[in-house]
Write a protein that holds these residues in place. Structure first.
Motif, PDB file in Angstrom:
ATOM      1  N   LYS A  75       2.974   0.062   4.394  1.00  0.00           N
ATOM      2  CA  LYS A  75       2.526   1.460   4.443  1.00  0.00           C
ATOM      3  C   LYS A  75       1.329   1.702   3.519  1.00  0.00           C
ATOM      4  CE  LYS A  75       6.766   3.180   3.703  1.00  0.00           C
ATOM      5  NZ  LYS A  75       7.579   1.946   3.836  1.00  0.00           N
ATOM      6  N   THR A  76       1.321   1.055   2.352  1.00  0.00           N
ATOM      7  CA  THR A  76       0.232   1.289   1.390  1.00  0.00           C
ATOM      8  C   THR A  76      -1.139   1.045   2.023  1.00  0.00           C
ATOM      9  OG1 THR A  76       1.761   0.401  -0.255  1.00  0.00           O
ATOM     10  CG2 THR A  76      -0.494   0.809  -0.981  1.00  0.00           C
ATOM     11  N   ASP A 181       2.658   9.556  -0.794  1.00  0.00           N
ATOM     12  CA  ASP A 181       3.527   8.402  -0.576  1.00  0.00           C
ATOM     13  C   ASP A 181       4.928   8.735  -1.091  1.00  0.00           C
ATOM     14  OD1 ASP A 181       4.175   5.887   0.299  1.00  0.00           O
ATOM     15  OD2 ASP A 181       3.387   4.846  -1.467  1.00  0.00           O
ATOM     16  N   GLU A 182       5.944   8.287  -0.358  1.00  0.00           N
ATOM     17  CA  GLU A 182       7.347   8.516  -0.750  1.00  0.00           C
ATOM     18  C   GLU A 182       7.583   9.980  -1.098  1.00  0.00           C
ATOM     19  OE1 GLU A 182       9.073   5.485  -3.140  1.00  0.00           O
ATOM     20  OE2 GLU A 182       8.032   3.893  -2.058  1.00  0.00           O
TER      21      GLU A 182
END
Ligand code: ADP
Ligand code: MG
Length: 239
Positions: A75-76, A181-182
């Motif tokens: 995902k990064t 993110d997250e």
């Protein structure tokens, strides 16, 4: 078209909402800076992972996305590649004295921010953009100074970025891409108000939001931040 649907089915890419471009099967299918393509290869990324196949072309097309995919699925890079591309292209066409950040990535923790920054350094090596890490545990004055010298990308935790926004006038109104993110962890940590406050400092950015699970609450936040959000979930249906 049908080709896109077949590919999505094969890769278990579920898409809901606004129409987005078809998945790509090679990084080189996207119009990315040559140097970025080289860095991707040097990093040992032979082929894009399924989340990258779908997210990269959609993000490059300016779409706002709410993404869910397993841990370790890449995902990064799926948000960093479009962000780095944007930063590099922006600098090239505006090499005047532009000083303000054009992309922000928030993560729940200092450690995650450091990982994202390491990835950005790896993938962005030799490209004309600068990043600032905005996390607790480092002197705020140094972070502020770095931002004032001119950075394209801020990677930070909501708490520290809010400190910088409220105590010093860091301007984020040129930010075109807002990565979260997250985001489920960010919200669990009680950072909802800070995230909203940061969002209000931006001017209608493209939103790239990632969450382990897609709850109604998170869908609501995403569609509050951007119109026409597309939900992309990999490997499992999104509900
Ligand atoms: P996630 O955020 O989805 O949990 P990461 O972005 O941290 O996963 O990626 C997990 C690992 O996979 C990292 O070590 C990263 O360098 C590697 N990786 C990412 N994309 C690729 C790719 N296309 N090919 C091979 N490895 C990759
Ligand atoms: Mg991750």
């Amino acid at each position: 078209g049908d080709q896109a649907e077949l590919l999505r089915k094969k890769l278990e890419i579920h898409v809901k909402g606004d129409v987005i471009p078809a998945p790509i099967v090679a990084f080189s299918s996207c119009a990315l800076p040559q140097k970025l393509l080289q860095n991707i290869e040097t990093a040992g990324y032979g082929m894009p992972t399924p989340v990258q196949m779908q997210v990269i072309p959609a993000a490059l097309d300016g779409k706002s996305l709410l993404v869910s995919a397993d841990t370790g699925s890449g995902k990064t890079a799926s948000f960093l590649i479009p962000i780095i591309s944007h930063c590099a292209n922006f600098r090239r066409s505006n090499f005047s004295n532009h000083k303000k950040p054009i992309a922000v990535v928030l993560t729940p923790t200092r450690e995650l921010c450091i990982q994202v920054e390491d990835n950005a350094k790896l993938l962005g090596k030799g490209l004309p953009f600068k990043t600032a890490l905005v996390v607790g545990g480092d002197p705020m004055a140094r972070q502020l100074y770095r931002i004032q010298q001119g950075v394209e990308l801020i990677i930070g935790t909501p708490g520290r970025l809010i400190d910088l926004l409220t105590k010093h006038d860091v301007e984020l109104n040129d930010v075109k891409i807002f990565g979260l993110d997250e985001v489920d962890c960010i919200l669990q940590r009680g950072f909802r108000d800070q995230v909203m406050q940061i969002f209000r400092a931006l001017s209608q950015p493209q939103v790239l939001m990632y969450s382990a699970t897609i709850s109604q609450d998170i869908e609501k936040i995403a569609s509050f931040m951007a119109k026409d959000v597309t939900v992309v979930s990999i490997g499992k249906p999104n509900r």
